[in-house]
Design a protein around this motif. Structure first.
Motif, PDB file in Angstrom:
ATOM      1  N   SER A  65      12.175  94.094  45.183  1.00  0.00           N
ATOM      2  CA  SER A  65      12.922  93.950  43.940  1.00  0.00           C
ATOM      3  C   SER A  65      12.058  93.343  42.839  1.00  0.00           C
ATOM      4  O   SER A  65      11.371  92.330  43.045  1.00  0.00           O
ATOM      5  CB  SER A  65      14.155  93.072  44.167  1.00  0.00           C
ATOM      6  N   SER A  66      12.125  93.949  41.673  1.00  0.00           N
ATOM      7  CA  SER A  66      11.310  93.499  40.538  1.00  0.00           C
ATOM      8  C   SER A  66      11.617  92.057  40.141  1.00  0.00           C
ATOM      9  O   SER A  66      10.754  91.376  39.578  1.00  0.00           O
ATOM     10  CB  SER A  66      11.554  94.424  39.337  1.00  0.00           C
ATOM     11  N   ILE A  67      12.812  91.571  40.420  1.00  0.00           N
ATOM     12  CA  ILE A  67      13.238  90.256  39.960  1.00  0.00           C
ATOM     13  C   ILE A  67      12.351  89.144  40.506  1.00  0.00           C
ATOM     14  O   ILE A  67      12.211  88.083  39.881  1.00  0.00           O
ATOM     15  CB  ILE A  67      14.715  90.006  40.349  1.00  0.00           C
ATOM     16  N   PHE A  68      11.740  89.347  41.652  1.00  0.00           N
ATOM     17  CA  PHE A  68      10.967  88.282  42.279  1.00  0.00           C
ATOM     18  C   PHE A  68       9.545  88.188  41.749  1.00  0.00           C
ATOM     19  O   PHE A  68       8.737  87.406  42.273  1.00  0.00           O
ATOM     20  CB  PHE A  68      10.988  88.456  43.805  1.00  0.00           C
ATOM     21  N   ASN A  69       9.239  88.959  40.715  1.00  0.00           N
ATOM     22  CA  ASN A  69       7.929  88.887  40.076  1.00  0.00           C
ATOM     23  C   ASN A  69       7.947  88.022  38.823  1.00  0.00           C
ATOM     24  O   ASN A  69       7.020  88.074  38.012  1.00  0.00           O
ATOM     25  CB  ASN A  69       7.434  90.295  39.736  1.00  0.00           C
ATOM     26  N   TYR A  70       9.012  87.215  38.681  1.00  0.00           N
ATOM     27  CA  TYR A  70       9.099  86.291  37.557  1.00  0.00           C
ATOM     28  C   TYR A  70       8.944  84.861  38.074  1.00  0.00           C
ATOM     29  O   TYR A  70       9.386  84.529  39.171  1.00  0.00           O
ATOM     30  CB  TYR A  70      10.431  86.463  36.832  1.00  0.00           C
ATOM     31  N   PRO A  71       8.320  83.974  37.275  1.00  0.00           N
ATOM     32  CA  PRO A  71       8.057  82.611  37.743  1.00  0.00           C
ATOM     33  C   PRO A  71       9.287  81.712  37.626  1.00  0.00           C
ATOM     34  O   PRO A  71      10.180  81.940  36.806  1.00  0.00           O
ATOM     35  CB  PRO A  71       6.960  82.135  36.784  1.00  0.00           C
ATOM     36  N   THR A  72       9.339  80.683  38.465  1.00  0.00           N
ATOM     37  CA  THR A  72      10.366  79.646  38.378  1.00  0.00           C
ATOM     38  C   THR A  72       9.727  78.443  37.691  1.00  0.00           C
ATOM     39  O   THR A  72       8.982  77.689  38.313  1.00  0.00           O
ATOM     40  CB  THR A  72      10.891  79.277  39.773  1.00  0.00           C
ATOM     41  N   LEU A  73      10.018  78.272  36.412  1.00  0.00           N
ATOM     42  CA  LEU A  73       9.334  77.282  35.591  1.00  0.00           C
ATOM     43  C   LEU A  73       9.973  75.901  35.648  1.00  0.00           C
ATOM     44  O   LEU A  73       9.320  74.905  35.317  1.00  0.00           O
ATOM     45  CB  LEU A  73       9.284  77.761  34.131  1.00  0.00           C
ATOM     46  N   SER A  74      11.232  75.829  36.020  1.00  0.00           N
ATOM     47  CA  SER A  74      11.913  74.537  36.105  1.00  0.00           C
ATOM     48  C   SER A  74      12.912  74.585  37.253  1.00  0.00           C
ATOM     49  O   SER A  74      13.213  75.654  37.796  1.00  0.00           O
ATOM     50  CB  SER A  74      12.635  74.210  34.793  1.00  0.00           C
ATOM     51  N   PHE A  75      13.455  73.422  37.596  1.00  0.00           N
ATOM     52  CA  PHE A  75      14.429  73.386  38.685  1.00  0.00           C
ATOM     53  C   PHE A  75      15.714  74.101  38.298  1.00  0.00           C
ATOM     54  O   PHE A  75      16.455  74.562  39.167  1.00  0.00           O
ATOM     55  CB  PHE A  75      14.725  71.944  39.101  1.00  0.00           C
ATOM     56  N   ALA A  76      15.975  74.233  37.002  1.00  0.00           N
ATOM     57  CA  ALA A  76      17.147  74.994  36.570  1.00  0.00           C
ATOM     58  C   ALA A  76      17.030  76.453  36.989  1.00  0.00           C
ATOM     59  O   ALA A  76      18.045  77.128  37.213  1.00  0.00           O
ATOM     60  CB  ALA A  76      17.311  74.891  35.056  1.00  0.00           C
ATOM     61  N   ASP A  77      15.798  76.952  37.116  1.00  0.00           N
ATOM     62  CA  ASP A  77      15.607  78.332  37.556  1.00  0.00           C
ATOM     63  C   ASP A  77      16.195  78.557  38.940  1.00  0.00           C
ATOM     64  O   ASP A  77      16.690  79.653  39.247  1.00  0.00           O
ATOM     65  CB  ASP A  77      14.115  78.681  37.584  1.00  0.00           C
ATOM     66  N   VAL A  78      16.135  77.521  39.781  1.00  0.00           N
ATOM     67  CA  VAL A  78      16.706  77.632  41.127  1.00  0.00           C
ATOM     68  C   VAL A  78      18.206  77.890  41.036  1.00  0.00           C
ATOM     69  O   VAL A  78      18.759  78.743  41.744  1.00  0.00           O
ATOM     70  CB  VAL A  78      16.413  76.352  41.938  1.00  0.00           C
ATOM     71  N   GLY A  79      18.882  77.174  40.138  1.00  0.00           N
ATOM     72  CA  GLY A  79      20.310  77.392  39.966  1.00  0.00           C
ATOM     73  C   GLY A  79      20.629  78.742  39.361  1.00  0.00           C
ATOM     74  O   GLY A  79      21.580  79.416  39.771  1.00  0.00           O
ATOM     75  N   VAL A  80      19.820  79.168  38.390  1.00  0.00           N
ATOM     76  CA  VAL A  80      20.062  80.452  37.741  1.00  0.00           C
ATOM     77  C   VAL A  80      19.803  81.608  38.700  1.00  0.00           C
ATOM     78  O   VAL A  80      20.503  82.623  38.667  1.00  0.00           O
ATOM     79  CB  VAL A  80      19.214  80.575  36.459  1.00  0.00           C
ATOM     80  N   ILE A  81      18.812  81.465  39.565  1.00  0.00           N
ATOM     81  CA  ILE A  81      18.587  82.490  40.584  1.00  0.00           C
ATOM     82  C   ILE A  81      19.819  82.600  41.482  1.00  0.00           C
ATOM     83  O   ILE A  81      20.287  83.698  41.804  1.00  0.00           O
ATOM     84  CB  ILE A  81      17.323  82.179  41.409  1.00  0.00           C
TER      85      ILE A  81
END
Length: 338
Positions: free
Chosen positions: A120-136
């Motif tokens: 899946s293309s979505i996993f080629n984006y970086p997680t820049l902050s801990f909020a990214d974990v929640g948004v994922i």
């Protein structure tokens, strides 16, 4: 008759009888099982889809796994660790389902790390902050749920059954992500800004997760005819948007689309144009993290070679012991008779 069909199991052609049985099974919403005859294209389509799904689960461990040691509390670390473990399990279920079609797990991994199979293309984006974990958890897993729940009724039995457990766990992951975002939105202004920034970055890639528009989709028509898929890419994307808009309002974030609005006539939300050139670029290997994700997966595969060799040697040793015990059991009655 099923399981006793003549002709090659993976061949494009079989007798008229077995082809008719395959079509009859599909038409009546019954399941195709591994021992049933199936067209070669159906088999290859299922292997491609299941393998891509399995690869996505395994690669998908990376973006969030990077935050396990940096999570702000022991509770958050435990939650994230459990989720990453679930994703590993999903990959194993799916690789096992692919093996029922004659695929080899080692070969599939080789195709992944060499770039011959996609994830899946979505996993080629970086997680820049801990909020990214929640948004994922909220957006990415939410999109996955929209896409995967209908797969519980997929025409291929092992895949459909694997999806039942996967979807239950994905639903829990989405709730975890949303709960994390609610906690951050109840926090400081900086934390709320962090959530909004993550939403801005992940919204459009989440919409791209459903694949290209129906008019440009290579596989949708045939997959729908075989009931591998139950809904088109655009139908699933619309369902996701309609589900997510009220959740965003409750959370207090703004989705980054000025064209997003309710259309009373359609009974759905209208949304802006998606940059499909970005999807093509990421799929072709030019995303922000494509090279990094594959490099990490390749290194893990190579570093784990000794574990696989040791496990294979142990299994071989156990098999020899079991064969020896069976031979002794067969010979023993003869000696006693003498």
């Amino acid at each position: 008759m099923r399981g006793e069909a003549t002709g090659t199991a993976g061949g494009e052609t079989g007798t008229a009888e077995v082809q008719a049985l395959f079509e009859w099974t599909i038409e009546r919403d019954q399941r195709i099982e591994p021992r049933d005859w199936m067209p070669g294209k159906y088999r290859s389509t299922m292997i491609r889809q299941i393998a891509q799904h399995a690869h996505s689960e395994i690669i998908g461990m990376q973006p969030e796994g990077e935050w396990i040691t940096r999570a702000p509390s022991l509770r958050r670390k435990a939650i994230l660790l459990a989720k990453v473990q679930d994703e590993a399990g999903h990959g194993l279920y799916l690789y096992s389902a692919a093996e029922t079609l004659g695929a080899d797990r080692t070969d599939l991994t080789g195709k992944l790390v060499s770039g011959r199979q996609k994830y899946s293309s979505i996993f080629n984006y970086p997680t820049l902050s801990f909020a990214d974990v929640g948004v994922i958890g909220w957006l990415v897993d939410g999109a996955a749920i929209c896409n995967q729940v209908p797969l519980c009724r997929s025409s291929y039995g092992p895949y459909a059954r694997a999806m039942i457990r996967i979807c239950k766990e994905e639903s829990f992951h989405q709730r975890q992500g949303y709960e994390l975002l609610m906690a951050l939105m109840d926090g400081t202004p900086a934390q709320r800004e962090m959530v909004q920034d993550a939403v801005d970055r992940w919204w459009w890639p989440s919409l791209m997760m459903f694949g290209p528009p129906d008019a440009d989709s290579t596989h949708t028509a045939q997959s729908m005819a075989w009931k591998i898929k139950r809904h088109t890419n655009d139908e699933l994307r619309q369902r996701f948007v309609d589900m997510t808009v009220p959740q965003a309002a409750a959370l207090g974030v703004t989705l980054p689309d000025p064209d997003l609005r309710w259309n009373a006539e359609r009974g759905h939300h209208d949304f802006g144009a998606i940059d499909w050139s970005e999807l093509k670029r990421v799929i072709s290997g030019d995303g922000p993290c494509n090279a990094e994700r594959i490099a990490v997966r390749r290194a893990a595969h190579e570093d784990g070679a000794w574990v696989r060799e040791a496990a294979a040697a142990h299994a071989s040793k156990q098999a020899r012991r079991e064969r020896g015990a069976m031979d002794d059991a067969v010979e023993k009655p003869g000696r006693e008779a003498v």
